[in-house]
Structures are given as structure tokens and as C-alpha cells.
Design a protein around this motif. Structure first.
Motif, PDB file in Angstrom:
ATOM      1  N   THR A   1      35.811  37.957  38.441  1.00 61.01           N
ATOM      2  CA  THR A   1      36.262  38.217  40.090  1.00 61.01           C
ATOM      3  C   THR A   1      37.427  39.245  40.180  1.00 61.01           C
ATOM      4  O   THR A   1      37.312  40.009  40.924  1.00 61.01           O
ATOM      5  CB  THR A   1      36.513  36.805  40.620  1.00 61.01           C
ATOM      6  OG1 THR A   1      35.516  36.076  40.337  1.00 61.01           O
ATOM      7  CG2 THR A   1      36.885  37.099  41.992  1.00 61.01           C
TER       8      THR A   1
ATOM      9  N   ARG B   1      36.272  42.821  39.429  1.00 62.37           N
ATOM     10  CA  ARG B   1      35.316  43.360  40.592  1.00 62.37           C
ATOM     11  C   ARG B   1      36.196  43.853  41.815  1.00 62.37           C
ATOM     12  O   ARG B   1      35.664  44.432  42.494  1.00 62.37           O
ATOM     13  CB  ARG B   1      34.214  42.439  40.898  1.00 62.37           C
ATOM     14  CG  ARG B   1      33.141  42.188  39.736  1.00 62.37           C
ATOM     15  CD  ARG B   1      32.025  41.561  40.258  1.00 62.37           C
ATOM     16  NE  ARG B   1      30.976  41.348  39.181  1.00 62.37           N
ATOM     17  CZ  ARG B   1      30.591  40.307  38.610  1.00 62.37           C
ATOM     18  NH1 ARG B   1      31.231  39.082  38.589  1.00 62.37           N
ATOM     19  NH2 ARG B   1      29.659  40.571  37.663  1.00 62.37           N
ATOM     20  N   ARG B   2      37.383  43.005  42.016  1.00 60.61           N
ATOM     21  CA  ARG B   2      38.141  43.164  43.159  1.00 60.61           C
ATOM     22  C   ARG B   2      38.939  44.345  42.912  1.00 60.61           C
ATOM     23  O   ARG B   2      39.373  45.082  43.903  1.00 60.61           O
ATOM     24  CB  ARG B   2      39.277  42.138  43.181  1.00 60.61           C
ATOM     25  CG  ARG B   2      40.318  42.268  44.137  1.00 60.61           C
ATOM     26  CD  ARG B   2      41.582  41.363  44.170  1.00 60.61           C
ATOM     27  NE  ARG B   2      42.400  41.796  45.232  1.00 60.61           N
ATOM     28  CZ  ARG B   2      43.150  43.043  45.121  1.00 60.61           C
ATOM     29  NH1 ARG B   2      43.277  43.820  44.171  1.00 60.61           N
ATOM     30  NH2 ARG B   2      43.940  43.066  45.994  1.00 60.61           N
ATOM     31  N   ARG B   3      39.081  45.062  41.717  1.00 63.15           N
ATOM     32  CA  ARG B   3      40.073  46.174  41.468  1.00 63.15           C
ATOM     33  C   ARG B   3      39.138  47.502  41.909  1.00 63.15           C
ATOM     34  O   ARG B   3      37.970  47.494  41.606  1.00 63.15           O
ATOM     35  CB  ARG B   3      40.381  46.337  40.017  1.00 63.15           C
ATOM     36  CG  ARG B   3      41.074  47.502  39.513  1.00 63.15           C
ATOM     37  CD  ARG B   3      40.912  48.122  38.415  1.00 63.15           C
ATOM     38  NE  ARG B   3      39.632  48.822  38.250  1.00 63.15           N
ATOM     39  CZ  ARG B   3      39.228  50.052  38.809  1.00 63.15           C
ATOM     40  NH1 ARG B   3      40.022  50.656  39.468  1.00 63.15           N
ATOM     41  NH2 ARG B   3      37.850  50.369  38.767  1.00 63.15           N
ATOM     42  N   TYR B   4      39.977  48.364  42.506  1.00 58.06           N
ATOM     43  CA  TYR B   4      39.182  49.600  42.932  1.00 58.06           C
ATOM     44  C   TYR B   4      40.008  50.768  42.802  1.00 58.06           C
ATOM     45  O   TYR B   4      41.217  50.467  42.925  1.00 58.06           O
ATOM     46  CB  TYR B   4      38.479  49.471  44.295  1.00 58.06           C
ATOM     47  CG  TYR B   4      39.537  49.459  45.464  1.00 58.06           C
ATOM     48  CD1 TYR B   4      39.807  50.651  46.100  1.00 58.06           C
ATOM     49  CD2 TYR B   4      40.289  48.470  45.786  1.00 58.06           C
ATOM     50  CE1 TYR B   4      40.749  50.549  47.212  1.00 58.06           C
ATOM     51  CE2 TYR B   4      41.273  48.400  46.711  1.00 58.06           C
ATOM     52  CZ  TYR B   4      41.289  49.638  47.428  1.00 58.06           C
ATOM     53  OH  TYR B   4      42.389  49.577  48.377  1.00 58.06           O
TER      54      TYR B   4
ATOM     55  N   ALA C   1      33.771  44.013  46.737  1.00 61.95           N
ATOM     56  CA  ALA C   1      33.686  43.698  45.313  1.00 61.95           C
ATOM     57  C   ALA C   1      32.242  43.860  44.603  1.00 61.95           C
ATOM     58  O   ALA C   1      32.017  43.942  43.509  1.00 61.95           O
ATOM     59  CB  ALA C   1      34.177  42.325  45.016  1.00 61.95           C
ATOM     60  N   ASP C   2      31.154  43.687  45.585  1.00 61.78           N
ATOM     61  CA  ASP C   2      29.814  43.582  45.054  1.00 61.78           C
ATOM     62  C   ASP C   2      29.078  45.156  44.666  1.00 61.78           C
ATOM     63  O   ASP C   2      28.169  45.261  44.386  1.00 61.78           O
ATOM     64  CB  ASP C   2      28.901  42.907  45.900  1.00 61.78           C
ATOM     65  CG  ASP C   2      28.696  43.649  47.201  1.00 61.78           C
ATOM     66  OD1 ASP C   2      29.378  44.652  47.510  1.00 61.78           O
ATOM     67  OD2 ASP C   2      27.951  42.923  48.167  1.00 61.78           O
TER      68      ASP C   2
ATOM     69  N   HIS D   1      29.531  47.292  42.494  1.00 58.42           N
ATOM     70  CA  HIS D   1      29.035  47.177  41.005  1.00 58.42           C
ATOM     71  C   HIS D   1      27.920  47.050  40.720  1.00 58.42           C
ATOM     72  O   HIS D   1      26.955  47.745  39.823  1.00 58.42           O
ATOM     73  CB  HIS D   1      29.901  46.507  40.138  1.00 58.42           C
ATOM     74  CG  HIS D   1      31.386  46.611  40.027  1.00 58.42           C
ATOM     75  ND1 HIS D   1      32.024  47.692  39.689  1.00 58.42           N
ATOM     76  CD2 HIS D   1      32.514  45.970  40.770  1.00 58.42           C
ATOM     77  CE1 HIS D   1      33.592  47.609  40.037  1.00 58.42           C
ATOM     78  NE2 HIS D   1      33.676  46.618  40.421  1.00 58.42           N
TER      79      HIS D   1
END
Length: 170
Positions: free
Chosen positions: A5, A8-11, A153-154, A156
Motif C-alpha cells: 500500500t 503504491r501510494r508513492r509517486y 494508487a491503482d 500500477h
């Protein structure tokens, strides 16, 4: 929050507010760098925290300025990095990159956004920050509060190759 989680949050944040990075959060990020694994535990990373207006202006002469209130120049001390005996590969760049990744994920854990920058002029960084010859700049990590909405987050699911394309079992 579990690790996936968080990951996935990191951008890649390319626009920041002017809000300063709190010292407690910066210290947390730097502690994550300190505990990052390095070859033979040599710890060749050298970190230059860039926060003052003067230092940020000098950094902007070396790399694109994304407006982050804080940046960390991640260097490898080539005099201390482990060397693989089979082929002479000095892994200071790998160590510096692991350190960068630890800091990036630690920043996400405390609600900060980052951008990993490799597009910079290393010789300009050497001049602007008086780096000694044995320090090789490897990455720059921009840190701050994102000015725009974060990437979903999705994302990816659509932007990453499936595991079968990158993993091989023997």
C-alpha cells in the motif's frame, strides 16, 4: 499501512507547495537512509541536504527545479564502496540508489512526496557543492508536499508489466 500500500501510494511528484519539511520528518527520512543496506556494510553514502534558498538556487543550476523545499543529493564515496572481486564492479552507485529508495519510501510513510532525479549535470553539482573527487553524485531526491493531486494508487495495474514479463522461475 502495509508495504505494498505504501509503495503504491508513492509517486513521482513534479510540483510542490512552499510548505517546509518538518525537521522531525526529515530526521525520520535520514534515519531510513542510515539503516539502508549497503555492500559489505561499507555505508559509502554521503548525503547533502539542500534547504536554504542559496543552496536550492545552486541546485537549480545543476538540475531542473521542481520547486521542492528540500532535496537530498545522494553521493557515493568511491574510496569506501565495496568492490566485487569477480569483475571489479564498484557498487557505490547501487548503495546510493538503495539509500535513495529507503528515503523515498520513508517520506511517503510520513505524508511527504518525492521525486527521484537522475537527470543532472554531475560536474556542475561538484562545483556548486564543492564535492571532493572521491564523492560521486548518483541521485537527487526532491522532498516536500505535492501541490497537485497525487497519482492514483491503482495506476500500477495499467502502467506496470505483468509479473510474467519480468520474473523467471528456475
Amino acid at each position: 499501512m502495509d508495504f505494498l500500500t505504501l509503495a503504491r501510494r508513492r509517486y513521482a511528484c513534479r510540483s510542490y507547495t512552499t510548505a517546509e519539511v518538518e525537521r522531525e520528518k526529515l530526521d525520520y527520512i535520514l534515519q531510513a537512509a542510515r539503516v539502508a543496506p549497503t555492500g559489505a556494510n561499507r555505508q559509502p553514502q554521503r548525503l547533502i541536504v539542500v534547504q536554504s534558498d542559496d543552496a536550492r538556487a545552486r541546485l537549480a543550476r545543476c538540475a531542473r527545479d521542481f520547486g521542492a523545499p528540500c532535496a537530498v543529493i545522494v553521493c557515493a564515496d568511491t574510496s569506501e564502496a565495496w568492490v566485487r572481486r569477480y569483475d571489479g564492479k564498484m557498487i557505490g552507485d547501487i548503495d546510493a540508489t538503495i539509500v535513495t529508495d529507503h528515503m523515498m519510501l520513508a517520506a511517503a510513510a510520513v505524508g511527504l512526496d518525492t521525486l527521484w532525479v537522475c537527470a543532472f549535470d554531475p560536474e556542475a553539482l561538484r562545483r556548486e557543492f564543492a564535492l571532493p573527487e572521491q564523492l560521486t553524485p548518483v541521485n537527487i531526491l526532491m522532498i516536500g508536499y505535492g501541490a497537485d493531486a497525487p497519482a492514483p494508487a491503482d495506476r500500477h495495474d495499467a502502467t506496470r508489466k505483468p509479473l510474467e514479463a519480468t520474473v523467471r522461475y528456475e
